[in-house]
Scaffold this active site. Sequence first.
Site, short mmCIF file in Angstrom:
data_model
loop_
_atom_site.label_atom_id
_atom_site.label_comp_id
_atom_site.label_asym_id
_atom_site.label_seq_id
_atom_site.Cartn_x
_atom_site.Cartn_y
_atom_site.Cartn_z
N GLU A 256 0.85 -1.19 0.00
CA GLU A 256 0.00 0.00 0.00
C GLU A 256 0.88 1.24 0.00
OE1 GLU A 256 -3.48 1.82 2.95
OE2 GLU A 256 -1.80 0.69 3.79
N LYS A 316 -9.92 0.30 -2.20
CA LYS A 316 -10.20 -0.07 -0.81
C LYS A 316 -11.65 0.22 -0.46
CE LYS A 316 -8.26 0.54 3.84
NZ LYS A 316 -7.25 1.30 4.63
N CYS A 371 -4.52 -3.05 3.88
CA CYS A 371 -4.26 -2.59 5.25
C CYS A 371 -5.27 -3.12 6.26
CB CYS A 371 -4.19 -1.06 5.27
SG CYS A 371 -3.35 -0.41 6.74
#
Length: 523
Positions: A256, A316, A371
């Site tokens: 990321e 995301k 994440c």
Amino acid sequence: MLRRSVLAVASGLCLFLALPTADIWPLAFVGVAGMSLATVGVSVRAGLGLGLLTGLGTFIPALSWSGVYVGIVPWFALGITEAVYIALLGAACALVQRRRVRPWAIACLWVAQELIRGSVPFGGFPWARLAFSQADSPLVHLASVAGAPGITFAVALVGGWLAVAAARVRSRRVRLPLRQVVAVAAALLIAWAWPVASGGRAVTVAGIQGNVPQSGLDFNAQRRAVLDNHVRLTRSVASDVRAGRLPRPDLVIWPENSSDIDPLRNPDAATEITAAVADVGVPTMVGAVLQEPSPRVSNATLLYVPGRGIADRYVKQHPVPFAEYIPYRSFFRTFSDKVDLVTKDFAAGSKPSVFAAPTPSGTVKVGPVICFEVAYDDLTREPVRRGAQLLAVQTNNATFGRTAESEQQLAISRLRAIEHGRSVVHISTVGVSALITPDGRTHEGSSLFTRKALVGQLPLRTATTWADRAGRVPEAVVSVIAGLLLLQGIRARRGDKVRDRAEITPDRPVTPSAHEKDVHDRL
């Protein structure tokens, strides 16, 4: 009540110490047992306060990484918010444990609490769940049966059994509580012997931990240097492959934020990434920040294929509130001006993705997870249900410094590997990174703030686990049972009050029963 309060705080500290980096996983059982004992025979209001003490003892130290660069106010705000859920759990425990510890009820209530905490508000924050402390415990094998909620249930149940054993020993009326000891030992033995996934067609992957020039919130002020670090390390892998020092990877995965310069709009960034992909000669997943949809931005993973450019993308789905976007910005600014560190809000992606990467050894289906999404059950389960043979957890831990956050996150990825029977590439800009096989073991691990290419073979699998097939059903059923137990507890409390009023007369003062007095004296 002082002894109960001390027991509640100590229980919270035990739950914290069960997590990485202390990683003393048996203390999770002790923490649950202590809170269970503290809330036996008390009022709902007292249970609320005792639960709050347990929650503060857990989350204030466990989430200390959240305040490393933004200060104590956001850290304590998050810790107190999470502790409120444990306070409600404490009230619920008091409600159902009027006279004795009830291990099965405790287990159901704990699962329901984590379901709520991981859902509201703003999509919830399921960090530091009981399950996430068990990556090195025999109980982690049960993840393939009922997922993270199943492990939480098992941990809470074992803790409840220990609480029963402790209460009986302290009562001095019962010999060694052999039944509870045998139950705990049997649970651990069965979990240890439970088979986990293994085998599958092997592919060679390379995780690129390029590192950052500096830790902290300003790491992305040198975003070109971060991009260059990952480009150079990828090209170094390509050079080592040509020289025979490394096996040729089938797939390369960047973390990321490895390109916070939007390669869709910046020709220089696009050229650098494309050249690195061409040099290594295999599909490459790149974590990038895209300047869209304006005026917001997107946290995305782009799949680059040599000679074709960008072949697929994933955005995301669960941006982190107060980190990637600020809800009710003007309201929360009254508490801290740190909210303005987030200058642009991140938009949420609308759907999961599975990349079909055309590797030299055949097409590999990869499920990208970005994440903190790894902590959410649905966000890791859905790519597997859609056919992902491999999970790629791309993260950036530079904003948390040298704290436990990285290891806590890696422990979650290890659990997910077992839960879904999938290999996981857990790759961070700064570490801790690792290649994880479906049995939850780590390989080619890295340390914090180092530059390293993690190159190794991982098995691909297509079979789904019981946890994948059952989805949220077990968690929902257990939560419904928890709700019924609460209703039963409310009715019982009302019945007690009615009986108490009926028994009160001017000539006979009410005194506690011998059993109730014994419970309060012991605790």
